[in-house]
Design a protein around this motif. Structure first.
Motif, PDB file in Angstrom:
ATOM      1  N   UNK A   1       9.832 -23.113 -18.630  1.00 53.22           N
ATOM      2  CA  UNK A   1       9.679 -22.550 -19.978  1.00 53.22           C
ATOM      3  C   UNK A   1      11.016 -22.016 -20.508  1.00 53.22           C
ATOM      4  N   UNK A   2      12.011 -21.958 -19.631  1.00 49.47           N
ATOM      5  CA  UNK A   2      13.379 -21.532 -19.980  1.00 49.47           C
ATOM      6  C   UNK A   2      13.401 -20.136 -20.631  1.00 49.47           C
ATOM      7  N   UNK A   3      12.587 -19.240 -20.145  1.00 47.87           N
ATOM      8  CA  UNK A   3      12.578 -17.870 -20.684  1.00 47.87           C
ATOM      9  C   UNK A   3      12.040 -16.911 -19.634  1.00 47.87           C
ATOM     10  N   UNK A   4      12.514 -15.656 -19.655  1.00 50.35           N
ATOM     11  CA  UNK A   4      11.974 -14.685 -18.692  1.00 50.35           C
ATOM     12  C   UNK A   4      10.630 -14.129 -19.170  1.00 50.35           C
ATOM     13  N   UNK A   5       9.913 -13.516 -18.275  1.00 46.71           N
ATOM     14  CA  UNK A   5       8.657 -12.861 -18.647  1.00 46.71           C
ATOM     15  C   UNK A   5       8.999 -11.477 -19.212  1.00 46.71           C
ATOM     16  N   UNK A   6       8.471 -11.180 -20.371  1.00 48.48           N
ATOM     17  CA  UNK A   6       8.802  -9.908 -21.015  1.00 48.48           C
ATOM     18  C   UNK A   6       7.520  -9.160 -21.382  1.00 48.48           C
ATOM     19  N   UNK A   7       7.518  -7.891 -21.060  1.00 43.28           N
ATOM     20  CA  UNK A   7       6.359  -7.056 -21.410  1.00 43.28           C
ATOM     21  C   UNK A   7       6.861  -5.844 -22.183  1.00 43.28           C
ATOM     22  N   UNK A   8       6.296  -5.610 -23.337  1.00 47.00           N
ATOM     23  CA  UNK A   8       6.663  -4.409 -24.093  1.00 47.00           C
ATOM     24  C   UNK A   8       5.395  -3.664 -24.489  1.00 47.00           C
ATOM     25  N   UNK A   9       5.487  -2.367 -24.502  1.00 43.51           N
ATOM     26  CA  UNK A   9       4.329  -1.544 -24.891  1.00 43.51           C
ATOM     27  C   UNK A   9       4.835  -0.246 -25.512  1.00 43.51           C
ATOM     28  N   UNK A  10       4.410   0.016 -26.714  1.00 40.15           N
ATOM     29  CA  UNK A  10       4.788   1.252 -27.396  1.00 40.15           C
ATOM     30  C   UNK A  10       3.516   1.969 -27.829  1.00 40.15           C
ATOM     31  N   UNK A  11       3.567   3.267 -27.837  1.00 38.10           N
ATOM     32  CA  UNK A  11       2.412   3.973 -28.389  1.00 38.10           C
ATOM     33  C   UNK A  11       2.124   5.298 -27.736  1.00 38.10           C
ATOM     34  N   UNK A  12       0.929   5.789 -27.979  1.00 34.26           N
ATOM     35  CA  UNK A  12       0.512   7.098 -27.466  1.00 34.26           C
ATOM     36  C   UNK A  12      -0.809   6.952 -26.707  1.00 34.26           C
ATOM     37  N   UNK A  13      -0.936   7.757 -25.653  1.00 36.27           N
ATOM     38  CA  UNK A  13      -2.235   7.881 -24.979  1.00 36.27           C
ATOM     39  C   UNK A  13      -2.741   9.273 -25.342  1.00 36.27           C
ATOM     40  N   UNK A  14      -3.528   9.290 -26.423  1.00 37.67           N
ATOM     41  CA  UNK A  14      -3.885  10.593 -27.005  1.00 37.67           C
ATOM     42  C   UNK A  14      -4.662  11.462 -26.030  1.00 37.67           C
ATOM     43  N   UNK A  15      -5.633  10.884 -25.346  1.00 38.42           N
ATOM     44  CA  UNK A  15      -6.464  11.707 -24.459  1.00 38.42           C
ATOM     45  C   UNK A  15      -5.686  12.243 -23.267  1.00 38.42           C
ATOM     46  N   UNK A  16      -4.574  11.570 -22.920  1.00 45.48           N
ATOM     47  CA  UNK A  16      -3.740  12.061 -21.810  1.00 45.48           C
ATOM     48  C   UNK A  16      -2.559  12.879 -22.339  1.00 45.48           C
ATOM     49  N   UNK A  17      -2.537  13.083 -23.652  1.00 44.18           N
ATOM     50  CA  UNK A  17      -1.474  13.834 -24.331  1.00 44.18           C
ATOM     51  C   UNK A  17      -0.090  13.234 -24.091  1.00 44.18           C
ATOM     52  N   UNK A  18      -0.055  11.927 -23.925  1.00 44.84           N
ATOM     53  CA  UNK A  18       1.234  11.250 -23.740  1.00 44.84           C
ATOM     54  C   UNK A  18       1.623  10.649 -25.094  1.00 44.84           C
ATOM     55  N   UNK A  19       2.804  11.047 -25.564  1.00 44.58           N
ATOM     56  CA  UNK A  19       3.212  10.522 -26.873  1.00 44.58           C
ATOM     57  C   UNK A  19       4.585   9.860 -26.790  1.00 44.58           C
TER      58      UNK A  19
ATOM     59  N   UNK B   1       5.496   6.814 -26.051  1.00 41.19           N
ATOM     60  CA  UNK B   1       5.738   6.064 -24.814  1.00 41.19           C
ATOM     61  C   UNK B   1       6.316   4.689 -25.184  1.00 41.19           C
ATOM     62  N   UNK B   2       7.396   4.315 -24.523  1.00 43.02           N
ATOM     63  CA  UNK B   2       7.986   2.993 -24.766  1.00 43.02           C
ATOM     64  C   UNK B   2       8.281   2.371 -23.410  1.00 43.02           C
TER      65      UNK B   2
END
Lengths: 174, 619
Positions: B395-413, B415-416
């Motif tokens: 596929x000539x590309x690396x595997x990339x994972x991105x995640x941005x956001x907040x886990x409100x119930x865990x009070x985590x804000x 997050x990148x």
């Protein structure tokens, strides 16, 4: 192995009977395609499907495939030249490009010079082999089988109890 | 019979068509009625094994027409609290490509993961795998190599700094001094072994010395020199005999001197060996002292050591956690190997393969894109997973994972997270995670009978970067704890006061950590202002106590080894005086004899017979 042996015995039986010359001839012609194909490919699978669904004599097909494989071994350089010439033809370039990009079709390995050459030759020879072998079977039955049936040896065999028992068995379960 | 013979058989084998149709109907029926259920059960079965607790799937709907699968309401039970879900996903949808499937490859063009819930309540408590079941599932998953590799690093950071300080201040740590020293000291053992070696060597030297020419033999040499008739040299007839005698004597004396030289060198070598052994024994003494300091929990008061004890374990556990994921990625996405060229000899002419362009090629599995989105009362997440595949080179590309956001119930804000797994040539993986703010509760630095010190509550902002290139791992962690509510408890008043001061001085705690190197040989650098504050608060008073305890320990060990040291020193002095002295004395005597022999030869030179003839005939 049992199936192959069974089919070969059936071939001998059918060859010496009065019917089934079309089945035998089709089997021999299919054997030509199988024997000429240098590798296991999609067209080989198609021939096997035909053998399974159509009333083609499998014993004849396997026996002739075995024979034609030796013939093909000798003719490979010729198949290579024919296949190469076809694959290099400008007129077919577009067609081959389309087939090459298509799914499933590349499993036929049509892009190989020997596969293409042997394939074209075997398809062209298919009707020829069919009619020639059909004619030869009829001729064989008329000349060899009939003459054999007139021999004293065969008449003696027919007179034995074992033969009568076999004929009865054949009539009931054959 | 005639009828049977003439029975016309059609071109199709009816006997083959019927079984074929039956099998086809069974397969189609299975796909229509049972396939979804089988997929659902499989996800639940394997998911439970991986998760270690029950995994439930609401429904699976697959469509043969567009090769799509939709999985709804996937719940992963929290093994620690089976009443809750670790996380749940409302909907997972993906669609495979016909073009790839007809080439026997599984390519998912686009998929979506929607509605992620964390810590949601379950309808009924989920089943948690028993220890035996978990062990069996882990065995299937392969050995946990990372834990073994990092166990040394974990040991390196073991310690209870506040417990040790408390013990030192209350004087309990030095009480057991005598008892601890009584145990086997490596240095003492070494000294005893050395004594035995010296005794053995002395025996050898003695027998060597016995074999050397004694004073009597040396005086015999002297007598023989004196007995030579040097005056006879004037007569040319006697000269050869005298010279031969002198020559033989000189040879004998030189041989004796050589023996003494060898003996002298041997003694010197042995003395050198003993002296170097003493140096090694001294380093063993230092090792023994360090081991006893650790055994008796005498704390080290430098900021680096304190920081390592406070936050080292956390760094290692992070490393352990990330390395498990990287190892998994390596297993399923192996880096490119040197391809061995296999020449397959075709029994028939192989012909020539013509190429008409580049056909669409796919890896065995390729998830081109998965969109992650969730916006509910618990989570607000947006991310993507790109090019998850079994062969990145295709596929000539690396595997990339991105995640941005907040886990409100865990009070985590804020997050990148970004993970890149690149196995196209050599392994080049990276992961960066930043958290704007997350709560920390009951973070203990020390929990012992005498002292309890930690954070009851705090707010943490964190930045973690991890990289793996080849077999070199690098992890950097920058943590900042703010709004800290400390938990300070100590039996000893002084300790409590010190810790209270530390708490007052450090309203914000920063931790900067770095680990770099091969996974089994990592170098750690950890610094924190909390360590500095502890060091400053403890002040000179505690340092003096530590120094006193260390000095006491050192003198205790020295006392214990005093006898052995004296023995060794005496033996080495005896070796030097006894053997070196005697050998030098006799060697000097022999050298004197050689000198006397040479002197005699010079003073009685052999006269040239031509001289007398010249004198006679007055030339």
């Amino acid at each position: 192995m049992t199936i192959i042996l069974k089919q070969i015995f059936a071939l001998l039986k059918l060859l010496n009977s009065d019917t089934g010359e079309n089945q035998l001839a089709a089997g021999i012609a299919c054997g030509l395609i199988l024997g000429f194909a240098p590798v296991f490919s999609l067209q080989t699978i198609l021939v096997f499907i035909m053998l399974f669904f159509l009333r083609i004599q499998m014993g004849a097909a396997f026996t002739s495939a075995f024979f034609f494989a030796f013939v093909a071994y000798v003719f490979d350089p010729i198949f290579d030249s024919i296949g190469g010439a076809i694959l290099e033809m400008g007129a077919f370039k577009g067609l081959f490009e389309t087939l090459y990009m298509m799914p499933i079709i590349p499993f036929t390995k049509f892009y190989n010079s020997v596969v293409m050459g042997a394939g074209i030759v075997s398809f062209l020879l298919f009707p020829v082999i069919f009619f020639v072998s059909k004619g030869l079977i009829v001729k064989y039955r008329e000349s060899v089988v009939e003459r054999f049936k007139q021999t004293k040896f065969w008449k003696a065999v027919k007179a034995t109890g074992f033969y009568k028992w076999y004929a009865k068995y054949e009539e009931l379960y054959g | 019979m005639e009828q049977k013979k003439n029975k016309k058989l059609g071109p199709v084998r009816k006997g083959a068509v019927v079984p074929f149709l039956i099998i086809t109907i069974i397969i189609v029926g299975f796909n229509i009625f049972l396939l979804d259920k089988v997929v659902k059960n499989s996800i639940e079965f394997f998911g439970t094994k991986v998760n270690g607790a029950e995994v439930n799937v609401g429904s699976v709907v697959s469509s043969f027409k567009d090769l799509s699968v939709e999985v709804s309401n996937v719940q992963f039970t929290d093994a620690k609290n089976p009443d809750l879900n670790l996380f749940a996903i409302e909907k997972i949808r993906f669609q495979m490509m016909w073009d790839a499937l007809l080439r026997a490859k599984f390519v998912i063009d686009e998929s979506s993961i929607e509605g992620i819930l964390t810590g949601s309540k379950r309808k009924s408590a989920g089943k948690v795998l028993s220890k035996e079941e978990k062990v069996a599932a882990d065995k299937e998953a392969g050995p946990a190599l990372t834990s073994e590799v990092l166990s040394n690093a974990k040991k390196e950071f073991e310690g209870n700094i506040f417990g040790d300080i408390s013990a030192l201040l209350s004087g309990t740590s030095s009480k057991d001094l005598a008892k601890n020293i009584e145990g086997e000291l490596k240095s003492k053992k070494y000294y005893e072994e050395l004594e035995r070696t010296i005794d053995q060597k002395e025996k050898e030297l003695k027998s060597m010395l016995d074999a050397l020419p004694k004073e009597k033999e040396i005086s015999q040499y002297d007598d023989r020199i004196k007995a030579i008739d040097w005056k006879g040299m004037k007569n040319i007839k006697n000269a050869p005999k005298i010279l031969k005698e002198a020559n033989e004597l000189q040879k004998e004396i030189t041989g004796a001197i050589k023996k003494y030289d060898e003996a002298y060198n041997r003694v010197k070598d042995e003395v050198k060996f003993v002296e170097s052994s003493i140096k090694k024994a001294e380093s063993l003494v230092n090792e023994d002292v360090a081991a006893l300091e650790s055994k008796m929990s005498i704390p080290s008061l430098d900021a680096t050591s304190i920081a390592r004890i406070l936050f080292g374990a956390e760094l290692v556990s992070k490393l352990e956690q990330y390395n498990v994921y990287f190892e998994k990625a390596k297993e399923y996405m192996p880096p490119k190997k040197e391809k061995t060229v296999a020449v397959v000899k075709n029994p028939r002419g192989k012909g020539r393969d013509y190429q008409f362009g580049t056909p669409n090629s796919y890896p065995l599995f390729w998830l081109k894109k998965a969109n992650i989105s969730s916006d509910n009362e618990q989570t607000k997440l947006k991310g993507s997973l790109l090019n998850l595949t079994t062969d990145q080179n295709v596929v000539k590309a690396p595997t990339t994972f991105t995640l941005d956001g907040d886990l409100k119930n865990k009070e985590i804000s804020n997050m990148k997270a970004k993970i890149i797994v690149d196995h196209r040539e050599n392994i080049k993986d990276s992961m960066s995670l930043s958290i704007g703010s997350m709560p920390v509760r009951d973070r203990s630095f020390s929990k012992s009978e005498g002292v309890s010190f930690g954070m009851k509550e705090a707010s943490l902002s964190s930045m973690i970067d991890a990289k793996i290139e080849g077999d070199v791992v690098a992890l950097s962690m920058n943590n900042k704890f703010s709004r800290i509510n400390y938990d300070v408890e100590a039996k000893n008043k002084n300790v409590k006061e010190i810790l209270q001061n530390v708490a007052n001085d450090t309203k914000v705690v920063t931790v900067d950590a770095l680990a770099k190197g091969q996974i089994d040989k990592l170098n750690f650098k950890i610094s924190t202002n909390l360590a500095d504050a502890i060091k400053n608060s403890l002040g000179k008073q505690l340092q003096a106590k530590i120094n006193e305890a260390k000095a006491k320990l050192r003198s205790g060990v020295d006392e214990k080894l005093a006898g052995n040291k004296k023995q060794i020193n005496d033996k080495i002095a005896s070796l030097k005086s006894k053997y070196e002295g005697e050998i030098t004395k006799n060697k000097n005597k022999l050298s004197g004899l050689t000198d006397s022999l040479k002197k005699n030869e010079k003073s009685n030179p052999l006269k040239n017979p031509l001289d007398s003839l010249k004198k006679k005939f007055k030339f």
